[in-house]
Design an enzyme around this catalytic site. Structure first.
Site, PDB file in Angstrom:
ATOM      1  N   ASN A 185       0.864  -1.187   0.000  1.00 54.93           N
ATOM      2  CA  ASN A 185       0.000   0.000   0.000  1.00 54.93           C
ATOM      3  C   ASN A 185       0.904   1.242   0.000  1.00 54.93           C
ATOM      4  OD1 ASN A 185      -1.341   2.297   1.148  1.00 54.93           O
ATOM      5  ND2 ASN A 185      -3.028   0.968   1.742  1.00 54.93           N
TER       6      ASN A 185
ATOM      7  N   HIS B  98       1.084   6.212   1.868  1.00 58.12           N
ATOM      8  CA  HIS B  98       1.847   7.152   2.698  1.00 58.12           C
ATOM      9  C   HIS B  98       3.069   7.742   1.989  1.00 58.12           C
ATOM     10  CE1 HIS B  98      -1.037   6.800   5.729  1.00 58.12           C
ATOM     11  NE2 HIS B  98      -0.891   5.492   5.810  1.00 58.12           N
TER      12      HIS B  98
ATOM     13  N   HIS C 247      -5.630   3.519  -1.354  1.00 56.29           N
ATOM     14  CA  HIS C 247      -6.961   3.853  -0.839  1.00 56.29           C
ATOM     15  C   HIS C 247      -7.261   5.282  -1.275  1.00 56.29           C
ATOM     16  CE1 HIS C 247      -9.712   4.185   3.012  1.00 56.29           C
ATOM     17  NE2 HIS C 247     -10.342   4.500   1.908  1.00 56.29           N
TER      18      HIS C 247
ATOM     19  N   ARG D  77      -9.373   8.045  -0.720  1.00 54.83           N
ATOM     20  CA  ARG D  77     -10.372   8.454   0.278  1.00 54.83           C
ATOM     21  C   ARG D  77     -11.226   9.584  -0.277  1.00 54.83           C
ATOM     22  NH1 ARG D  77      -8.818   6.430   5.692  1.00 54.83           N
ATOM     23  NH2 ARG D  77     -10.613   7.623   6.377  1.00 54.83           N
TER      24      ARG D  77
ATOM     25  N   ARG E 249      -6.965  12.715   1.088  1.00 52.99           N
ATOM     26  CA  ARG E 249      -5.895  13.185   1.979  1.00 52.99           C
ATOM     27  C   ARG E 249      -4.510  12.665   1.577  1.00 52.99           C
ATOM     28  NH1 ARG E 249      -7.352   9.989   7.528  1.00 52.99           N
ATOM     29  NH2 ARG E 249      -9.339  10.992   7.173  1.00 52.99           N
ATOM     30  N   HIS E 250      -4.476  11.541   0.877  1.00 44.86           N
ATOM     31  CA  HIS E 250      -3.147  11.091   0.390  1.00 44.86           C
ATOM     32  C   HIS E 250      -3.198  10.850  -1.125  1.00 44.86           C
ATOM     33  CE1 HIS E 250      -5.098   7.367   1.640  1.00 44.86           C
ATOM     34  NE2 HIS E 250      -4.771   7.501   2.906  1.00 44.86           N
TER      35      HIS E 250
ATOM     36  N   GLU F 120      -8.728   0.342  -3.111  1.00 46.72           N
ATOM     37  CA  GLU F 120      -9.448   0.297  -1.829  1.00 46.72           C
ATOM     38  C   GLU F 120     -10.311   1.554  -1.726  1.00 46.72           C
ATOM     39  OE1 GLU F 120      -6.706  -0.482   1.460  1.00 46.72           O
ATOM     40  OE2 GLU F 120      -8.048   0.794   2.642  1.00 46.72           O
TER      41      GLU F 120
ATOM     42  N   THR G 291      -6.971   6.443  10.265  1.00 46.41           N
ATOM     43  CA  THR G 291      -6.850   5.358   9.295  1.00 46.41           C
ATOM     44  C   THR G 291      -8.110   4.516   9.424  1.00 46.41           C
ATOM     45  OG1 THR G 291      -5.490   3.481   8.598  1.00 46.41           O
ATOM     46  CG2 THR G 291      -5.600   3.897  10.965  1.00 46.41           C
ATOM     47  N   THR G 292      -8.304   3.536   8.532  1.00 44.85           N
ATOM     48  CA  THR G 292      -9.492   2.686   8.621  1.00 44.85           C
ATOM     49  C   THR G 292      -9.507   2.001   9.982  1.00 44.85           C
ATOM     50  OG1 THR G 292      -9.060   2.280   6.290  1.00 44.85           O
ATOM     51  CG2 THR G 292     -10.800   0.982   7.303  1.00 44.85           C
TER      52      THR G 292
ATOM     53  N   GLU H 205     -10.964  -9.361   3.137  1.00 45.57           N
ATOM     54  CA  GLU H 205      -9.669  -8.989   3.707  1.00 45.57           C
ATOM     55  C   GLU H 205      -9.868  -8.927   5.211  1.00 45.57           C
ATOM     56  OE1 GLU H 205      -7.467  -5.572   2.151  1.00 45.57           O
ATOM     57  OE2 GLU H 205      -6.564  -5.301   4.122  1.00 45.57           O
TER      58      GLU H 205
ATOM     59  N   HIS I 211      -3.595  -4.578   7.731  1.00 46.75           N
ATOM     60  CA  HIS I 211      -3.715  -3.464   8.668  1.00 46.75           C
ATOM     61  C   HIS I 211      -2.780  -3.657   9.860  1.00 46.75           C
ATOM     62  CE1 HIS I 211      -5.917   0.306   9.262  1.00 46.75           C
ATOM     63  NE2 HIS I 211      -5.357   0.200  10.445  1.00 46.75           N
TER      64      HIS I 211
ATOM     65  N   HIS J 161       1.764   1.299   6.042  1.00 48.85           N
ATOM     66  CA  HIS J 161       2.423   2.286   6.902  1.00 48.85           C
ATOM     67  C   HIS J 161       3.778   1.816   7.445  1.00 48.85           C
ATOM     68  CE1 HIS J 161       2.956   4.808  10.563  1.00 48.85           C
ATOM     69  NE2 HIS J 161       2.607   5.741   9.706  1.00 48.85           N
TER      70      HIS J 161
HETATM   71  N1  PXP Z   1      -5.980  -2.953   4.388  1.00 45.22           N
HETATM   72  C1  PXP Z   1      -6.911  -1.994   4.538  1.00 45.22           C
HETATM   73  C2  PXP Z   1      -8.317  -2.327   4.181  1.00 45.22           C
HETATM   74  C3  PXP Z   1      -6.555  -0.711   4.983  1.00 45.22           C
HETATM   75  O1  PXP Z   1      -7.503   0.241   5.119  1.00 45.22           O
HETATM   76  C4  PXP Z   1      -5.214  -0.441   5.252  1.00 45.22           C
HETATM   77  C5  PXP Z   1      -4.807   0.932   5.680  1.00 45.22           C
HETATM   78  O2  PXP Z   1      -5.058   1.836   4.652  1.00 45.22           O
HETATM   79  C6  PXP Z   1      -4.279  -1.466   5.078  1.00 45.22           C
HETATM   80  C7  PXP Z   1      -4.694  -2.724   4.671  1.00 45.22           C
HETATM   81  C8  PXP Z   1      -2.832  -1.260   5.327  1.00 45.22           C
HETATM   82  O3  PXP Z   1      -2.642  -0.984   6.661  1.00 45.22           O
HETATM   83  P1  PXP Z   1      -1.249  -0.461   7.158  1.00 45.22           P
HETATM   84  O4  PXP Z   1      -1.002   0.851   6.492  1.00 45.22           O
HETATM   85  O5  PXP Z   1      -1.425  -0.347   8.643  1.00 45.22           O
HETATM   86  O6  PXP Z   1      -0.230  -1.489   6.769  1.00 45.22           O
END
Ligand code: PXP
Length: 239
Positions: free
Chosen positions: A6, A9, A42, A44, A48-49, A69, A99-100, A151, A191, A215
């Site tokens: 992902n 960031h 993602h 949003r 924001r990103h 996402e 965050t989610t 997921e 996550h 992240h």
């Molecule tokens: N999966 C989903 C559905 C998420 O919303 C996120 C955070 O955007 C992640 C995975 C990745 O999480 P992290 O950034 O904590 O690794």
């Protein structure tokens, strides 16, 4: 088991100064070159990103799996179809959240997903994944909707305040993965996963298909470099 990175960031860092760098597209290219199987972003509602132009550029440059996402708004559904990625992961989205914060509450979204969201995405070949907490009821409702994948939300495991609570969460995740697999649903997860908590997660939870990490991986890359960091995460996954 596949690693999807992902890259949200990278855009967070870029947007902090309103500059054109670092580029999420270049980050995605480095991740793929290092062996990641795909890229997650993602988009949003508040942008924001990741921004719309990033999504268009990622679609053009990512050669592996692309996971879009998003919250299930009409605006996002329409952009999703324009982009036509391999996978759409549907998540809840709150304006105030950093965050989610958890999985979808399937009881709340079921009727809307059945009548509006699923028929709309099913006009395409885009696979659907639902971001869920490891609750048996949610998984049964996801099955009823005919989802391709779920997921599993690993945040409560990753952020557990004690090893006892982490083990309890792992047990729930393990049962949820077994349940989904028995129902013929693919099991993705993500996550809060990092190099410290990933080994035990992978060793305990069966049937894992795609792992989505953002992240912590991007943070590690600040010190170790992105290519080396992806290689390190792949080392854990393959071990
Ligand atoms: N999966 C989903 C559905 C998420 O919303 C996120 C955070 O955007 C992640 C995975 C990745 O999480 P992290 O950034 O904590 O690794």
């Amino acid at each position: 088991m596949y690693l999807l990175v992902n890259i949200d960031h990278v855009a967070t860092l870029r947007n902090a100064r309103g500059e054109g760098y670092p580029s999420p597209v270049v980050a995605a290219q480095i991740c793929e070159k290092a062996g990641a199987s795909g890229i997650v972003f993602h988009l949003r509602g508040d942008r924001r990103h990741i921004r719309d132009e990033d999504v268009v550029a990622l679609k053009e440059s990512v050669s592996g799996k692309l996971d879009f996402e998003m919250a299930a708004s009409d605006e996002m559904l329409s952009f999703l179809k324009e982009i036509d990625p391999h996978l759409c992961t549907l998540v809840p989205e709150g304006r105030e959240e950093l965050t989610t914060e958890g999985g979808l509450n399937m009881n709340v979204v079921f009727d809307d997903f059945k009548e509006r969201v699923f028929p709309s995405i099913r006009e395409t070949d885009i696979e659907i994944s639902l971001f869920l907490d490891p609750n048996p009821e949610d998984i049964n409702l996801a099955f009823e909707l005919g989802t391709d994948a779920i997921e599993l939300h690993t945040g409560n495991y990753a952020n557990a305040p004690s090893s006892g609570e982490a083990d309890h969460e792992l047990e729930r995740l393990k049962k949820a993965a077994e349940q989904a697999h028995e129902l013929g649903i693919k099991v993705n997860a993500g996550h809060g996963l990092n190099q410290k908590n990933l080994p035990k997660f992978i060793a305990t939870v069966p049937h894992l298909n795609e792992i989505s990490i953002g992240h912590a991986l991007i943070s590690d890359a600040v010190f170790d470099g992105l290519e080396t960091t992806v290689t390190n995460y792949l080392g854990i996954i393959r071990a």
